[in-house]
Design an enzyme around this catalytic site. Structure first.
Site, PDB file in Angstrom:
ATOM      1  N   LYS A 126       0.506  -1.327   0.259  1.00 53.15           N
ATOM      2  CA  LYS A 126      -0.119  -0.177  -0.216  1.00 53.15           C
ATOM      3  C   LYS A 126       0.640   1.353  -0.104  1.00 53.15           C
ATOM      4  O   LYS A 126       1.817   1.185   0.840  1.00 53.15           O
ATOM      5  CB  LYS A 126      -0.969   0.228   1.072  1.00 53.15           C
ATOM      6  N   ASP A 166      -5.885   4.503  -5.299  1.00 58.23           N
ATOM      7  CA  ASP A 166      -7.744   4.648  -3.909  1.00 58.23           C
ATOM      8  C   ASP A 166      -7.842   6.023  -3.518  1.00 58.23           C
ATOM      9  O   ASP A 166      -7.784   6.138  -4.630  1.00 58.23           O
ATOM     10  CB  ASP A 166      -6.210   3.666  -2.754  1.00 58.23           C
TER      11      ASP A 166
END
Length: 445
Positions: A126, A166
Site C-alpha cells: 500500500k 485508492d
C-alpha cells in the site's frame, strides 16, 4: 488469543502504541488463529507472526511540488511493500490528508490477506501521501503526481510492485502517474492498474469492487435460501465503490435507500434507479465532496445533515466509505432495526465493538478483506491482459470476477465453521493467513 500470537501482539503494542489502525487489524487476524497455530507448530518455529507483521520494506520520501501561486509545497510520500511471498507487491495509492504510516501499514497488512484470498499471484502493499487533491487545480494535481512518481518509479515494476488507485487516486491521477513513469523508465508496461481502457486498462475495473461485493453478498444470502431482489440496502459513501455496489444491487432488483458523504446522508425511500445511480458519478465529478444535491434533484428523497445512514431500517448494511466508519452505537441501531446482513465493503469499515455486537446478536457479518477483494482481483486481471498485450471483453472479465468471488466465499465458509456456526471473520482470516504463511515457510528466511 493463542499464547504465541498474544506474545507477538503485546511486543508490537509496546513497540508502536500510536499505530492504532495497524494494531487493530493485527489483533483481529491474530484472534482468529488459535486452531491454526495449534496444528502448525512450524509457524512459530519459523517466526511467521513476527515476520508477517513487519513490512519487508517501507519507503518514505518527500514530494515537493509547486501550486498555482508559485509556492513550493512539501508532502510526504510512502510505499509500504508489506509481503511479497505470493507475488509482486499489489495495493493502491491513497492521496488523502488522513494518510499516515499507521494507516498504510494497516491497509498493507489487510491487503496481504485480501490478495491471498483471491488465489491470484499477488503480494500485499500500500502507499500514498497526505496530499489532498480536493480543491486543487488539474495543473496542481498533475505536478504533485509527477513529483510523487519521480521517486516512486525506481521502486516499482510489473514483476516487483504494481500500485493501483485508492481514495483520492482515480483514473485521472493514474494517468498522470503512469505518464511520468513511462517517461522516466522509458518503457510501457503494466506497472500501474486502474488505467483507462484505451491505453491498457481493463473493462469493469471501476465497478469491480462494488460488483464483487454484491456477488459475495449473493452467496451469503444463498446459504440461507434468500435472494437479493427486494432487499432494502443501506450503502455509505458515493465514490466508485459505493457506485459499483449500488449499480449492481439495483440491476439485481434490490432497493438501495441510502448513500452518504461527509455532509450527511441521503434517504431515498423509493429506492435508487439506474438514473439515480448514474447521478452519483456527477456528484463525485463535482469535486465538492457532498451528497446534499441528490435530494434537490430527485423528489421524494431527503438529505439528513451530519448523520450516518445506519439509523435507517434495512435488511442489509454495506459500509463503502472508509475505515472504522461504523461504530458500536451504529451497530446497535442497525440491530434494533432488525438488520440481517452486514457486508463490509470498505477496508476495516467496522470497529471491533461493532463487529462484536453483530456477532453477539446473530447478524451475519462478513469482513472487508473478503467482501471487497473484487477490486484487486480485477486489477490482477488487468495485469494479465497487459502481460499478454491483449484486451478482454466485459463479459470475460465479469465472469472471471464472479468465479473469484465465489471461490473467496467458499474459502471463508470452509475455514469459518465454529461450534457456534459460521464466522466469516474467522474464515477469511484463516484462509488468507494460511496461504501466506505456507509460502513463507516454503521460501525459508
Amino acid at each position: 488469543m493463542h499464547d504465541y500470537a498474544a506474545r507477538v501482539f503485546e511486543e508490537q503494542q509496546k513497540k508502536a502504541p500510536w499505530e492504532k489502525e495497524f494494531l487493530q487489524s493485527v489483533e483481529e487476524v491474530f484472534a482468529s488463529l488459535d486452531d491454526v497455530l495449534n496444528t502448525h507448530p512450524e509457524y512459530e518455529e519459523n517466526c511467521i507472526l513476527e515476520r508477517m507483521i513487519t513490512p519487508e520494506r517501507i519507503i518514505t520520501f518527500q514530494v515537493p511540488w509547486v501550486d498555482d501561486n508559485g509556492k513550493i509545497n512539501v508532502n510526504t510520500g510512502y510505499r509500504v511493500q508489506f509481503n511479497g511471498s505470493l507475488g509482486p507487491y499489489k495495493g493502491g495509492l491513497r492521496f488523502h490528508p488522513t494518510v499516515t504510516l499507521s494507516v498504510l501499514k494497516f491497509l498493507g497488512f489487510e491487503q496481504t490477506f485480501k490478495n491471498s484470498l483471491t488465489m491470484l499471484p499477488m503480494g500485499g502493499g500500500k502507499g500514498g501521501s497526505d496530499f489532498n487533491p480536493k480543491g486543487r487545480s488539474v495543473r496542481e494535481v498533475t505536478d504533485f503526481c509527477k513529483a510523487f512518481m519521480r521517486e516512486l518509479f525506481r521502486h516499482i515494476g510489473p514483476d516487483t510492485d504494481v500500485p493501483a488507485g485508492d481514495l483520492g487516486v482515480g483514473g485521472r491521477e493514474i494517468g498522470f502517474l503512469f505518464g511520468e513513469y513511462r517517461r522516466l523508465a522509458n518503457r510501457f508496461n503494466g506497472v500501474l492498474t486502474g488505467k483507462t481502457v484505451g491505453w491498457g486498462g481493463s473493462l469493469i475495473r471501476p465497478e469491480a469492487t462494488g460488483f464483487g461485493a454484491i456477488y459475495f453478498l449473493q452467496h451469503m444470502l444463498a446459504l440461507k435460501n434468500e435472494e437479493i431482489a427486494g432487499k432494502r440496502i443501506a450503502i455509505s459513501g458515493f465514490g466508485n465503490v459505493a457506485w459499483g455496489a449500488a449499480l449492481k444491487a439495483v440491476q439485481l432488483g434490490a432497493k438501495v435507500v441510502t448513500i452518504s458523504g461527509p455532509d450527511g446522508y441521503i434517504l431515498d425511500e423509493d429506492g435508487m434507479t439506474p438514473e439515480k445511480v448514474e447521478y452519483m458519478l456527477d456528484l463525485r465529478a463535482s469535486g465538492k465532496d457532498i451528497v446534499a444535491p441528490y435530494a434537490e434533484k430527485f423528489a421524494g428523497s431527503k438529505f439528513v445533515a451530519g448523520r450516518k445512514p445506519w439509523e435507517v431500517p434495512v435488511d442489509i448494511a454495506m459500509p463503502c466509505a472508509i475505515q472504522n466508519e461504523l461504530n458500536g452505537n451504529d451497530a446497535a441501531a442497525l440491530v434494533a432495526n432488525n438488520v440481517k446482513y452486514v457486508a463490509e465493503v470498505s477496508n476495516m469499515g467496522s470497529t471491533p465493538e461493532a463487529i462484536a455486537c453483530f456477532l453477539e446478536k446473530g447478524v451475519t457479518f462478513a469482513p472487508g478483506k473478503a467482501v471487497n477483494a473484487g477490486g484487486v482481483a480485477t486489477s490482477c486481471l488487468e495485469m494479465s491482459q497487459n502481460a499478454g498485450h491483449t484486451s478482454w471483453d466485459a463479459e470475460t472479465v465479469d465472469n472471471q470476477l464472479r468465479k473469484i468471488m465465489a471461490g473467496i466465499h467458499t474459502a471463508c465458509v470452509e475455514n469459518g465453521k465454529t461450534a457456534d456456526g459460521l464466522n466469516y471473520v474467522t474464515g477469511a482470516n484463516i484462509a488468507g493467513f494460511k496461504r501466506v504463511a505456507d509460502a513463507m515457510v516454503a521460501q525459508s528466511v
